[in-house]
Design a protein around this motif. Structure first.
Motif, PDB file in Angstrom:
ATOM      1  N   TYR A  20      34.590  37.551  48.738  1.00  0.00           N
ATOM      2  CA  TYR A  20      36.033  37.412  48.908  1.00  0.00           C
ATOM      3  C   TYR A  20      36.353  36.480  50.078  1.00  0.00           C
ATOM      4  O   TYR A  20      35.774  36.573  51.154  1.00  0.00           O
ATOM      5  CB  TYR A  20      36.686  38.779  49.140  1.00  0.00           C
ATOM      6  N   SER A  45      44.533  49.191  36.958  1.00  0.00           N
ATOM      7  CA  SER A  45      45.293  48.301  36.075  1.00  0.00           C
ATOM      8  C   SER A  45      45.712  49.033  34.804  1.00  0.00           C
ATOM      9  O   SER A  45      45.109  50.042  34.410  1.00  0.00           O
ATOM     10  CB  SER A  45      44.442  47.090  35.698  1.00  0.00           C
ATOM     11  N   THR A  56      39.100  42.411  42.857  1.00  0.00           N
ATOM     12  CA  THR A  56      38.694  41.076  42.424  1.00  0.00           C
ATOM     13  C   THR A  56      39.634  40.610  41.321  1.00  0.00           C
ATOM     14  O   THR A  56      40.473  41.381  40.833  1.00  0.00           O
ATOM     15  CB  THR A  56      37.224  41.065  41.931  1.00  0.00           C
ATOM     16  N   PHE A  57      39.480  39.365  40.925  1.00  0.00           N
ATOM     17  CA  PHE A  57      40.297  38.817  39.855  1.00  0.00           C
ATOM     18  C   PHE A  57      39.809  39.364  38.509  1.00  0.00           C
ATOM     19  O   PHE A  57      38.628  39.679  38.345  1.00  0.00           O
ATOM     20  CB  PHE A  57      40.223  37.288  39.868  1.00  0.00           C
ATOM     21  N   SER A  74      44.904  46.125  48.242  1.00  0.00           N
ATOM     22  CA  SER A  74      45.891  45.814  47.204  1.00  0.00           C
ATOM     23  C   SER A  74      47.313  46.020  47.715  1.00  0.00           C
ATOM     24  O   SER A  74      48.216  45.236  47.394  1.00  0.00           O
ATOM     25  CB  SER A  74      45.663  46.701  45.974  1.00  0.00           C
ATOM     26  N   HIS A 121      47.780  39.645  47.024  1.00  0.00           N
ATOM     27  CA  HIS A 121      46.662  39.208  46.203  1.00  0.00           C
ATOM     28  C   HIS A 121      46.336  40.243  45.147  1.00  0.00           C
ATOM     29  O   HIS A 121      47.218  40.867  44.574  1.00  0.00           O
ATOM     30  CB  HIS A 121      45.456  38.864  47.083  1.00  0.00           C
ATOM     31  N   TYR A 122      45.025  40.434  44.858  1.00  0.00           N
ATOM     32  CA  TYR A 122      44.609  41.247  43.728  1.00  0.00           C
ATOM     33  C   TYR A 122      45.145  42.672  43.786  1.00  0.00           C
ATOM     34  O   TYR A 122      45.300  43.255  44.856  1.00  0.00           O
ATOM     35  CB  TYR A 122      43.073  41.336  43.662  1.00  0.00           C
ATOM     36  N   GLN A 123      45.373  43.215  42.610  1.00  0.00           N
ATOM     37  CA  GLN A 123      45.611  44.637  42.457  1.00  0.00           C
ATOM     38  C   GLN A 123      44.309  45.272  41.975  1.00  0.00           C
ATOM     39  O   GLN A 123      43.598  44.694  41.154  1.00  0.00           O
ATOM     40  CB  GLN A 123      46.732  44.887  41.440  1.00  0.00           C
ATOM     41  N   LEU A 127      41.478  46.684  40.073  1.00  0.00           N
ATOM     42  CA  LEU A 127      41.314  46.651  38.621  1.00  0.00           C
ATOM     43  C   LEU A 127      41.184  48.044  38.029  1.00  0.00           C
ATOM     44  O   LEU A 127      41.580  48.270  36.879  1.00  0.00           O
ATOM     45  CB  LEU A 127      40.094  45.807  38.247  1.00  0.00           C
TER      46      LEU A 127
END
Length: 373
Positions: free
Chosen positions: A128, A325, A80-81, A344, A318-320, A322
Motif C-alpha cells: 500500500y 462490501s 485493497t482495490f 476505511s 480511499h478503499y472500503q 472488501l
C-alpha cells in the motif's frame, strides 16, 4: 480547484507515439513494448516482464497461471482495490481476508499463518502506497506451507524492501500504469514473472491462448490455439507513451519525494490533534506514491474534505474494506477486521502530483492546519 491528481507528461510521449505510427506497427508486442519490458527486467531484477492493458489484467493472468479453481483459498488483505480479489474470484476462489497492521494499511503478516488451511493455494500481498510489506516473514510462511506468492505492486514502482525491488519477490507480481500512478500511460499494467516455470505459459495466455510469441521467435513453424488466454497486450501507442515516462523515472520520483517530504515535515504538527501521519518501517523505502493521514473519526474526515473543497482543494478517501462490501459481506463469517475498518473510515489522501507548485503545496498545508486549529 487544485485537483487530487494530474497526470504528468514528459514532453516526449507524442514523439515516441509518432515513431511507432511511422514504423507501421501499432498493435501489441512491438519495439516499444520490448523496451519497456527490458527496462523492468534490467532495473528491477525481474526474470520476465509482460506489459498488459491494466494491472487488473495482470492479476487475472496470475490467477490463470496458478490454476486457481473452485474450492481454492487465496489469502489477501481486505484493505485493497477490488481487482486484487476479483481476479481470483473469477476463477472460483474463496477469498480469505486478513486485517491491516496497526501502524499502516499493509497486510498484518502475524495474522496470515493462522488462516492457512489445506485449501490455501496462494497469498497475495499489496504494498500500500508503495511501501513494502514485511517480506521476510511472508516468504518464510510461503516456503513453510508450499504456497504461491503474488505481489500486487500496483503502487510500488521504484520501491524497495531491504534493498531489493518490490515486484521481484513473488512467484508472480503486478504493476499498474494507470494515470493516477507515479509512472503512467493512461491505462496500463505489467505482469512480472520471477519463477521460470510460468514464463512460457504466461506468453501463451498473454497472446490469446496461442503460441504466437514462439512463432515469431522461429521456435515453431506455425502458431495456433494451445491454451486458454485473452487479449492482454496493450497497443504500441500505450507502450510508446510509457517508454517516455520510464526514461524520466528518476526525475519524476525526485519531485514526488520532495512534495511528500514537505507534507510530512509541515503536517507533523497535527499529531497534537490526534492525527496520525504515514508510518514507514526502516526495512522499506518510500516512492511517494501518495500522501495520506489518519483522522480521528469518519465525521472529522468528512468535515475536512468539505472544508478543503471550499478552499478549492480536492482531497479524497480511499478503499472500503472488501470483506464489508455489498458483494462479499454475506460470505464473510470471520472476526471483524479492526484496522482495515479504521483505515476505511478515517484515511484521507491529499493532492500529490508532479506539477504541484510550491505555492500550491504551501496553501494545501496551510488549509489543513487552519482546519485543525
Amino acid at each position: 480547484m487544485i485537483p487530487f491528481n494530474k497526470p504528468y507528461f514528459t514532453g516526449k510521449e507524442t514523439k515516441y507515439i509518432k515513431k511507432a505510427v511511422d514504423f507501421g506497427h501499432i498493435s501489441g508486442n512491438g519495439s516499444y513494448t520490448k523496451k519497456c519490458q527490458d527496462f523492468f527486467q534490467e532495473k528491477y531484477n525481474i526474470k520476465k516482464a509482460l506489459l498488459t492493458t491494466s494491472c487488473t489484467d495482470a492479476l487475472e493472468m496470475c490467477a490463470i497461471l496458478l490454476n486457481i479453481k473452485k474450492g481454492d483459498e487465496v489469502i489477501m488483505p481486505s484493505f485493497t482495490f477490488v481487482s486484487t480479489a476479483n481476479a481470483f474470484v473469477l476463477r472460483g476462489a474463496k477469498i480469505v481476508f486478513v486485517d491491516s497492521k496497526k501502524e499502516n494499511p499493509n497486510i498484518d503478516e502475524s495474522k496470515i499463518e493462522s488462516l492457512i488451511t489445506k485449501k490455501t493455494k496462494a497469498i497475495v500481498v499489496v504494498h500500500y502506497a508503495g511501501v513494502a510489506c514485511e517480506m521476510n516473514t511472508i516468504l518464510d510462511i510461503v516456503k513453510k506451507h508450499n504456497l504461491y506468492l503474488v505481489e500486487d505492486a500496483a503502487q510500488a514502482i521504484n520501491s524497495y524492501y531491504k534493498g531489493k525491488p518490490l515486484g521481484s519477490f513473488g512467484h508472480l507480481s503486478t504493476f499498474s500504469f494507470h494515470e493516477t500512478k507515479n509512472i503512467q500511460c493512461g491505462e496500463g499494467g505489467m505482469l512480472a514473472i520471477n519463477d521460470k516455470q510460468f514464463i512460457d505459459r504466461a506468453e501463451v495466455i498473454w497472446e490469446k491462448g496461442t503460441n504466437r510469441s514462439a512463432f515469431f521467435r522461429g521456435e515453431v513453424d506455425k502458431y495456433g490455439w494451445v491454451d486458454i488466454g485473452s487479449s492482454f497486450l496493450p497497443s504500441e501507442l500505450n507502450a510508446a507513451f510509457l517508454w517516455a515516462q520510464l526514461k524520466r523515472v528518476q526525475k519524476i520520483q525526485n519531485k514526488r519525494i520532495h512534495i511528500w517530504d514537505s507534507y510530512y515535515k509541515r503536517l507533523s504538527q497535527l499529531s497534537q490533534f490526534g492525527v496520525k501521519l504515514p508510518f514507514i518501517d526502516n526495512y522499506a523505502t518510500n516512492n511517494a506514491h501518495m500522501f495520506y493521514f489518519i483522522c480521528n473519526s469518519t465525521s472529522e474526515r468528512s468535515d475536512l474534505i468539505n472544508f478543503l473543497k471550499k478552499e478549492n482543494i480536492y482531497a479524497v478517501f480511499h478503499y472500503q474494506s472488501l470483506h464489508k462490501s455489498d458483494f462479499y459481506k454475506k460470505k464473510y463469517d470471520r472476526e471483524e477486521l479492526k484496522y482495515s475498518n479504521l483505515f476505511s473510515d478515517r484515511l484521507i489522501r491529499i493532492p500529490l502530483y508532479f506539477e504541484l507548485s510550491n505555492s500550491q503545496l504551501e496553501f494545501i498545508q496551510d488549509s489543513i492546519i487552519k482546519f485543525y486549529e
